[in-house]
Design an enzyme around this catalytic site. Structure first.
Site, mmCIF file in Angstrom:
data_model
loop_
_atom_site.group_PDB
_atom_site.id
_atom_site.type_symbol
_atom_site.label_atom_id
_atom_site.label_comp_id
_atom_site.label_asym_id
_atom_site.label_seq_id
_atom_site.Cartn_x
_atom_site.Cartn_y
_atom_site.Cartn_z
ATOM 1 N N CYS A 174 -2.333 -0.523 7.181
ATOM 2 C CA CYS A 174 -1.558 0.721 7.120
ATOM 3 C C CYS A 174 -1.660 1.486 8.438
ATOM 4 O O CYS A 174 -0.684 2.099 8.882
ATOM 5 C CB CYS A 174 -2.030 1.598 5.964
ATOM 6 S SG CYS A 174 -1.559 0.923 4.362
ATOM 7 N N GLU B 285 0.870 3.992 1.720
ATOM 8 C CA GLU B 285 1.326 4.504 3.025
ATOM 9 C C GLU B 285 2.514 3.695 3.528
ATOM 10 O O GLU B 285 3.496 4.246 4.038
ATOM 11 C CB GLU B 285 0.209 4.415 4.065
ATOM 12 C CG GLU B 285 -1.085 5.103 3.691
ATOM 13 C CD GLU B 285 -2.061 4.201 2.920
ATOM 14 O OE1 GLU B 285 -1.641 3.477 2.011
ATOM 15 O OE2 GLU B 285 -3.254 4.239 3.244
ATOM 16 N N HIS C 284 0.826 -1.198 0.000
ATOM 17 C CA HIS C 284 0.000 0.000 0.000
ATOM 18 C C HIS C 284 0.870 1.263 0.000
ATOM 19 O O HIS C 284 2.018 1.232 0.451
ATOM 20 C CB HIS C 284 -0.943 -0.025 1.205
ATOM 21 C CG HIS C 284 -2.005 -1.081 1.077
ATOM 22 N ND1 HIS C 284 -3.028 -1.236 1.976
ATOM 23 C CD2 HIS C 284 -2.198 -2.017 0.094
ATOM 24 C CE1 HIS C 284 -3.809 -2.230 1.578
ATOM 25 N NE2 HIS C 284 -3.322 -2.726 0.443
HETATM 26 O O1 LIG Z 1 -4.673 1.769 2.825
HETATM 27 C C1 LIG Z 1 -4.695 1.500 1.606
HETATM 28 C C2 LIG Z 1 -5.703 0.737 1.043
HETATM 29 C C3 LIG Z 1 -5.600 0.336 -0.253
HETATM 30 N N1 LIG Z 1 -4.528 0.702 -0.990
HETATM 31 C C4 LIG Z 1 -4.401 0.215 -2.365
HETATM 32 C C5 LIG Z 1 -4.324 -1.279 -2.485
HETATM 33 C C6 LIG Z 1 -4.926 -1.563 -3.835
HETATM 34 O O2 LIG Z 1 -3.893 -1.452 -4.820
HETATM 35 C C7 LIG Z 1 -5.926 -0.433 -3.998
HETATM 36 C C8 LIG Z 1 -7.341 -0.831 -3.656
HETATM 37 O O3 LIG Z 1 -7.875 -1.543 -4.719
HETATM 38 P P1 LIG Z 1 -9.458 -1.711 -4.956
HETATM 39 O O4 LIG Z 1 -9.558 -2.252 -6.340
HETATM 40 O O5 LIG Z 1 -10.098 -0.357 -4.814
HETATM 41 O O6 LIG Z 1 -9.947 -2.666 -3.906
HETATM 42 O O7 LIG Z 1 -5.556 0.593 -3.087
HETATM 43 C C9 LIG Z 1 -3.558 1.501 -0.470
HETATM 44 O O8 LIG Z 1 -2.570 1.857 -1.139
HETATM 45 N N2 LIG Z 1 -3.676 1.896 0.822
HETATM 46 ZN ZN LIG Z 2 -3.402 -0.027 3.560
#
Ligand SMILES: O=c1ccn([C@H]2C[C@H](O)[C@@H](COP(=O)(O)O)O2)c(=O)[nH]1
Ligand SMILES: [Zn+2]
Length: 161
Positions: free
Chosen positions: A108, A81, A79
């Site tokens: 996160c 963060e 992710h």
């Molecule tokens: O805290 C977060 C939550 C999610 N992400 C990223 C992880 C994934 O690549 C996308 C979410 O994908 P969806 O298709 O919308 O479920 O977002 C993040 O970086 N940080």
């Molecule tokens: Zn996350």
């Protein structure tokens, strides 16, 4: 009377803008997330976006949202963060502020708390009703991490590259 230029961007616009720009590096076809970590005295410390770990090819690992866990993206994405926290090479993030384009998930949130980040400025909260984000807020509240939604100004910024 000062000749200072007017119309310059605010700190919040600057740092959220950097987070948005960082998210543009993401290869996730559905949700691109960008993060920017800032010191208490407004120095950018680190940035990140969601993507696969080093060595895990963007062209070989799956970007699908559905299917078996082994065959979709959720087991593999780091992710934004967490990437921003791990990208920091300077030592402690104690007291830092995180600008992020999507409210942090529960995983996160744990990393944010343990890194010593004290404030989160987020933009989108599209997963607010999910157990992950509810658990995230529960932990952030318990740990005394402040969070507030970025107030959009509507300013459009054009950059020619
Ligand atoms: O805290 C977060 C939550 C999610 N992400 C990223 C992880 C994934 O690549 C996308 C979410 O994908 P969806 O298709 O919308 O479920 O977002 C993040 O970086 N940080
Ligand atoms: Zn996350």
């Amino acid at each position: 009377m000062s000749d200072k230029r007017s119309g310059y961007i605010s700190w919040d616009e600057y740092f959220m803008g950097v987070a948005v720009l960082s998210g543009m590096r993401s290869k996730d076809p559905h949700t691109q997330v960008g993060a920017c970590i800032v010191s208490e005295d407004n120095k950018i410390l680190s940035m990140g976006y969601n993507g696969f770990p080093k060595g895990c090819s963007d062209d070989e690992f799956p970007w699908a949202r559905e299917g078996e866990p082994y065959d979709n993206k959720y087991f593999y994405t780091t992710h934004s963060e967490l990437n921003a926290i791990l990208n920091y090479r300077g030592g402690s993030l104690e007291g830092a502020k995180l600008y992020v384009t999507l409210f942090p998930c529960n995983e996160c949130a744990k990393a944010i708390i343990q890194a010593g980040i004290r404030t989160i400025v987020y933009d989108d909260d599209k997963y607010e009703m999910t157990p992950s984000v509810m658990a995230s807020k529960r932990m952030l509240d318990a740990a005394g991490v402040r969070y507030y939604r970025y107030k959009r100004t509507g300013r459009e910024i054009q950059i020619t590259l």
